[in-house]
Design a protein around this motif. Structure first.
Motif, mmCIF file in Angstrom:
data_model
loop_
_atom_site.group_PDB
_atom_site.id
_atom_site.type_symbol
_atom_site.label_atom_id
_atom_site.label_comp_id
_atom_site.label_asym_id
_atom_site.label_seq_id
_atom_site.Cartn_x
_atom_site.Cartn_y
_atom_site.Cartn_z
ATOM 1 N N THR A 187 0.837 -1.194 0.000
ATOM 2 C CA THR A 187 0.000 0.000 0.000
ATOM 3 C C THR A 187 0.875 1.249 0.000
ATOM 4 O O THR A 187 2.083 1.195 0.264
ATOM 5 C CB THR A 187 -0.902 0.024 1.237
ATOM 6 O OG1 THR A 187 -0.095 0.206 2.404
ATOM 7 C CG2 THR A 187 -1.678 -1.283 1.359
ATOM 8 N N PHE A 188 0.250 2.396 -0.288
ATOM 9 C CA PHE A 188 1.002 3.645 -0.293
ATOM 10 C C PHE A 188 1.575 3.950 1.092
ATOM 11 O O PHE A 188 2.675 4.498 1.203
ATOM 12 C CB PHE A 188 0.100 4.792 -0.758
ATOM 13 C CG PHE A 188 0.186 5.041 -2.238
ATOM 14 C CD1 PHE A 188 0.656 4.058 -3.087
ATOM 15 C CD2 PHE A 188 -0.196 6.243 -2.792
ATOM 16 C CE1 PHE A 188 0.743 4.268 -4.453
ATOM 17 C CE2 PHE A 188 -0.120 6.479 -4.158
ATOM 18 C CZ PHE A 188 0.353 5.478 -4.987
ATOM 19 N N ASN A 189 0.844 3.629 2.158
ATOM 20 C CA ASN A 189 1.383 3.851 3.501
ATOM 21 C C ASN A 189 2.629 3.014 3.740
ATOM 22 O O ASN A 189 3.605 3.476 4.338
ATOM 23 C CB ASN A 189 0.331 3.521 4.559
ATOM 24 C CG ASN A 189 -0.581 4.698 4.845
ATOM 25 O OD1 ASN A 189 -0.555 5.700 4.135
ATOM 26 N ND2 ASN A 189 -1.391 4.584 5.883
ATOM 27 N N GLN A 190 2.597 1.760 3.293
ATOM 28 C CA GLN A 190 3.760 0.892 3.485
ATOM 29 C C GLN A 190 4.956 1.366 2.671
ATOM 30 O O GLN A 190 6.102 1.212 3.083
ATOM 31 C CB GLN A 190 3.398 -0.542 3.109
ATOM 32 C CG GLN A 190 2.375 -1.178 4.034
ATOM 33 C CD GLN A 190 1.824 -2.474 3.484
ATOM 34 O OE1 GLN A 190 1.904 -2.749 2.287
ATOM 35 N NE2 GLN A 190 1.218 -3.279 4.348
ATOM 36 N N LEU A 191 4.697 1.974 1.521
ATOM 37 C CA LEU A 191 5.786 2.438 0.658
ATOM 38 C C LEU A 191 6.314 3.816 1.054
ATOM 39 O O LEU A 191 7.532 4.035 1.098
ATOM 40 C CB LEU A 191 5.308 2.479 -0.794
ATOM 41 C CG LEU A 191 5.058 1.142 -1.487
ATOM 42 C CD1 LEU A 191 4.310 1.359 -2.795
ATOM 43 C CD2 LEU A 191 6.371 0.411 -1.748
ATOM 44 N N TYR A 192 5.396 4.752 1.356
ATOM 45 C CA TYR A 192 5.822 6.144 1.443
ATOM 46 C C TYR A 192 5.355 6.868 2.704
ATOM 47 O O TYR A 192 5.405 8.092 2.754
ATOM 48 C CB TYR A 192 5.280 6.916 0.223
ATOM 49 C CG TYR A 192 5.594 6.271 -1.092
ATOM 50 C CD1 TYR A 192 6.917 6.077 -1.510
ATOM 51 C CD2 TYR A 192 4.574 5.823 -1.945
ATOM 52 C CE1 TYR A 192 7.202 5.469 -2.729
ATOM 53 C CE2 TYR A 192 4.861 5.235 -3.160
ATOM 54 C CZ TYR A 192 6.175 5.055 -3.546
ATOM 55 O OH TYR A 192 6.453 4.462 -4.750
ATOM 56 N N TRP A 193 4.918 6.157 3.730
ATOM 57 C CA TRP A 193 4.410 6.824 4.930
ATOM 58 C C TRP A 193 5.482 7.741 5.519
ATOM 59 O O TRP A 193 6.638 7.347 5.693
ATOM 60 C CB TRP A 193 3.973 5.794 5.959
ATOM 61 C CG TRP A 193 3.535 6.387 7.267
ATOM 62 C CD1 TRP A 193 4.162 6.325 8.463
ATOM 63 C CD2 TRP A 193 2.343 7.143 7.488
ATOM 64 N NE1 TRP A 193 3.457 6.981 9.423
ATOM 65 C CE2 TRP A 193 2.329 7.510 8.848
ATOM 66 C CE3 TRP A 193 1.299 7.555 6.664
ATOM 67 C CZ2 TRP A 193 1.299 8.268 9.417
ATOM 68 C CZ3 TRP A 193 0.275 8.307 7.226
ATOM 69 C CH2 TRP A 193 0.276 8.652 8.585
ATOM 70 N N LYS A 198 6.133 -11.686 2.937
ATOM 71 C CA LYS A 198 5.155 -11.084 3.839
ATOM 72 C C LYS A 198 5.661 -9.727 4.326
ATOM 73 O O LYS A 198 6.825 -9.575 4.698
ATOM 74 C CB LYS A 198 4.879 -11.994 5.029
ATOM 75 C CG LYS A 198 4.047 -13.211 4.665
ATOM 76 C CD LYS A 198 3.609 -13.971 5.898
ATOM 77 C CE LYS A 198 2.707 -13.157 6.775
ATOM 78 N NZ LYS A 198 1.434 -12.823 6.111
ATOM 79 N N ILE A 199 4.763 -8.748 4.328
ATOM 80 C CA ILE A 199 5.112 -7.397 4.758
ATOM 81 C C ILE A 199 4.741 -7.238 6.230
ATOM 82 O O ILE A 199 3.597 -7.478 6.618
ATOM 83 C CB ILE A 199 4.379 -6.347 3.906
ATOM 84 C CG1 ILE A 199 4.816 -6.467 2.445
ATOM 85 C CG2 ILE A 199 4.640 -4.942 4.435
ATOM 86 C CD1 ILE A 199 4.060 -5.551 1.504
ATOM 87 N N ARG A 200 5.746 -6.838 7.016
ATOM 88 C CA ARG A 200 5.529 -6.665 8.444
ATOM 89 C C ARG A 200 6.273 -5.418 8.912
ATOM 90 O O ARG A 200 7.408 -5.157 8.488
ATOM 91 C CB ARG A 200 6.028 -7.895 9.204
ATOM 92 C CG ARG A 200 5.566 -7.930 10.629
ATOM 93 C CD ARG A 200 5.865 -9.236 11.319
ATOM 94 N NE ARG A 200 6.770 -10.143 10.654
ATOM 95 C CZ ARG A 200 7.567 -10.972 11.319
ATOM 96 N NH1 ARG A 200 7.588 -10.960 12.626
ATOM 97 N NH2 ARG A 200 8.350 -11.801 10.677
ATOM 98 N N TRP A 201 5.631 -4.643 9.785
ATOM 99 C CA TRP A 201 6.277 -3.457 10.337
ATOM 100 C C TRP A 201 7.261 -3.895 11.421
ATOM 101 O O TRP A 201 6.891 -4.550 12.387
ATOM 102 C CB TRP A 201 5.238 -2.506 10.934
ATOM 103 C CG TRP A 201 4.428 -1.804 9.893
ATOM 104 C CD1 TRP A 201 3.343 -2.308 9.233
ATOM 105 C CD2 TRP A 201 4.641 -0.487 9.380
ATOM 106 N NE1 TRP A 201 2.861 -1.384 8.337
ATOM 107 C CE2 TRP A 201 3.636 -0.240 8.403
ATOM 108 C CE3 TRP A 201 5.575 0.522 9.642
ATOM 109 C CZ2 TRP A 201 3.547 0.951 7.707
ATOM 110 C CZ3 TRP A 201 5.473 1.715 8.946
ATOM 111 C CH2 TRP A 201 4.477 1.925 7.987
#
Length: 601
Positions: free
Chosen positions: A406-412, A453-456
């Motif tokens: 998502t845009f948040n995951q890419l550019y937050w 998998k994408i994880r913060w």
């Protein structure tokens, strides 16, 4: 043994998977247009999942969409009471992996990729369908897709629902009013609806501490227009909504930790009914504005737009269909732009008397851009899908899973961390076997391997998303339902093994969930009992920090049909007053009482 463990031990073994009989307002094959007529599908090659029509939703006495999904055995985690942000987990998948379509249009937030489960009033929903594989022309898929159809046609011209909910310490924590008005002619239907809610769920936590400042103020309006002629159909919809949320543990005043979500959607679709080819073309626009006050002086705002245009060809009597779509996402606040081209070719045919084949191949090409263009950023994915339907309700499917960051995951670039522009898309493979001949018993087994998998995570002391280890999922679901004159039931049980590469269960994913709904009907009285069980859930991915408590929720609802057009429902939620944690100190509300007054004309 704790009460939830004991009740779960009695409750879960008796469950069989619930998937209500499959109904639809309009036929999937488009052979006819039905304005309100219920059409039953027995062995549809494209429909195998759970289906709930408006009568099931209304009889449940649920207060909102999250509440209804909880009653059906799905895990719903939120940051507070009614109106707070919610995260629905279906068979271990959650967040931006759950794609939600409202009247055929993707309704997930373009910025976060998630769906705001407060966005739609239950009173406006005609049906809910949950599928375990990509549906229709869907490209991005991981885990499950939820299809919501709103009320457009029917007998009622006006409906109104007034709701009051009370938690401890207050006689009216939540006030909600929804209404819609519909006009029908021979070939057309018009609808306008609205929903407003004020919630201040200041309930007590298990430590006898008041959960202050957990407020929500919501307002939304929607409209639709549908025209049918002998040559085709024309439709348009519009939606605008805002939800201002103050969640627990985010500040000592209403000036801190406040999030205001603004969302708007507009759609247009035209279908030309040709003798040999059906042409469908249209456009969808989705806008989201997420504003967050980290403190009195620190305000973050993220605006993301999504615009798509599509053209769909259905070659009648050949089983061939072709779908083309071009879309663009852009955000000035993130200085980002992502164009996307999608093409999907599908073929359906009954190869033998004992087998129906459905196959498709999708092509998705996109590029993530920030500040400048580069051909090196262009990427693509091939998405094959095959499914076979056999006699006696057996079917099998295999397909590619695929989700873009998502845009948040890419550019937050706001509070709580930073985006990672080097993220890659999540991907995987999935296989599914199901048996759904009779409503008395239905079984589904699904397995998938899921990579990237994408994880913060914390990177250089900054919270950032990252492509981490892969995971393996296995889900087994059983269900049953039956209806008689005075009694009906539906039941489902689901086992999920969501395992990381090191063998640990993914945190917050329960091994076992289940639901049992009993309905009793006599003359003008409808009584509903709903029980849902959520089992063991680890607090961390390394499984070393222990588990959250298992919990069992018991709800009672009594509806009195005063007349054909007026009924009143009284509901007690969480009757046993189970005080459990969703996650990380966020406690679920205790016992609450709700009263609904529904008027139809």
């Amino acid at each position: 043994m704790k009460a939830p463990d004991f009740l779960g031990a009695l409750f879960v073994p008796g469950l069989l998977f619930c998937s209500n009989a499959i109904f639809c307002q309009e036929t999937e094959k488009h052979d006819s247009v039905n304005l309100g007529k219920i059409v039953t599908y027995i062995d549809s090659p494209l429909t195998t999942g759970e289906f709930y029509d408006n009568s099931v939703i209304e009889k449940s006495g649920s207060t909102n969409l999250s509440d209804f999904l909880t009653s059906q055995g799905h895990t719903v985690m939120n940051t507070g009471g009614t109106g707070s942000m919610s995260n629905v987990s279906i068979k271990g998948y959650a967040g931006f992996c759950i794609k939600v379509y409202i009247d055929g249009v993707l309704a997930n937030n373009p910025a976060t990729g998630e769906f705001d489960w407060n966005q739609i009033s239950l009173d406006s929903i005609s049906s809910i369908e949950i599928q375990d594989f990509p549906v229709e022309n869907q490209m991005q898929f991981a885990g499950s897709v939820v299809k919501i159809t709103t009320k457009r046609f029917g007998v009622s011209k006006f409906t109104s629902t007034s709701q009051v909910t009370s938690y401890e310490g207050s006689p009216a924590d939540t006030l909600q009013q929804s209404a819609d008005f519909r006009i029908f002619t021979k070939n057309a239907a018009f609808k306008i609806g609205g929903d407003a809610r004020i919630a201040a769920n200041e309930y007590l936590t298990p430590k006898n501490k008041v959960n202050l400042y957990n407020d929500s103020k919501l307002a939304q309006i929607d409209a639709s227009w549908n025209l049918y002629t002998k040559n085709g159909s024309l439709s348009a919809t519009g939606f605008f909504g805002t939800n201002k949320i103050k969640a627990q543990n985010t500040g000592k005043s209403y000036d801190q930790g406040v999030e205001n979500d603004i969302n708007a959607r507009f759609t247009f679709k035209h279908i030309i009914w040709g003798k040999k080819i059906w042409h469908t073309y249209g456009s969808n626009y989705n806008l989201t504005d997420v504003e967050y006050d980290e403190s009195v002086l620190v305000h973050n705002s993220t605006v993301v737009n999504n615009l798509e245009g599509y053209y769909y060809l259905d070659f009648k009597n050949t089983g061939i269909s072709l779908y083309n779509m071009f879309s663009a996402e852009w955000s000035k606040t993130m200085d980002a732009f992502r164009p996307q081209l999608q093409i999907k070719l599908a073929y359906e045919k009954q190869l033998f008397p004992w087998m129906i084949f459905y196959g498709s191949l999708g092509f998705d090409m996109w590029t993530n851009l920030q500040n400048s263009w580069s051909w090196s950023n262009v990427d693509f994915e091939l998405l094959p899908f095959v499914r076979f339907v056999f006699p006696h309700g057996f079917s099998a499917a295999a397909f590619r899973e695929f989700v873009l960051p998502t845009f948040n995951q890419l550019y937050w670039n706001g509070a709580g961390g930073a985006g990672n522009p080097d993220l890659e898309n999540e991907y995987g493979w999935s296989g599914l076997v199901s048996w759904k001949k009779w409503p008395v018993i239905q079984l589904t087994f699904q397995t998938s391997w899921y990579g990237n998998k994408i994880r913060w995570t914390s990177i250089n002391n900054t919270l950032m998303p990252d492509n981490t280890e892969s995971a393996w999922y296995f889900a087994a679901t059983a269900a049953s339902e039956k209806s008689w004159k005075y009694f009906d039931y539906s039941a489902r049980i689901n086992f999920t093994r969501a395992m990381l590469e090191d063998g640990n269960q993914i945190m917050w994913v329960p091994f076992l969930t289940g639901a049992l709904n009993l309905g009793f009907h006599y003359k003008k009285l409808d009584f509903n009992v709903s029980g849902s069980y959520t089992g063991k859930r680890y607090q961390q991915n390394d499984n070393s920090a222990g588990c959250y408590d298992r919990y069992f929720l018991l709800d009672l609802a009594q509806t009195i049909n005063i007349s054909k057009n007026l009924n009143i429902t009284v509901k007690v939620s969480n009757l046993l007053d189970d005080r459990y944690q969703y996650h990380d100190g966020f406690y679920a509300p205790g016992r609450s009482y709700s009263v609904f007054l529904r008027l139809k004309s």
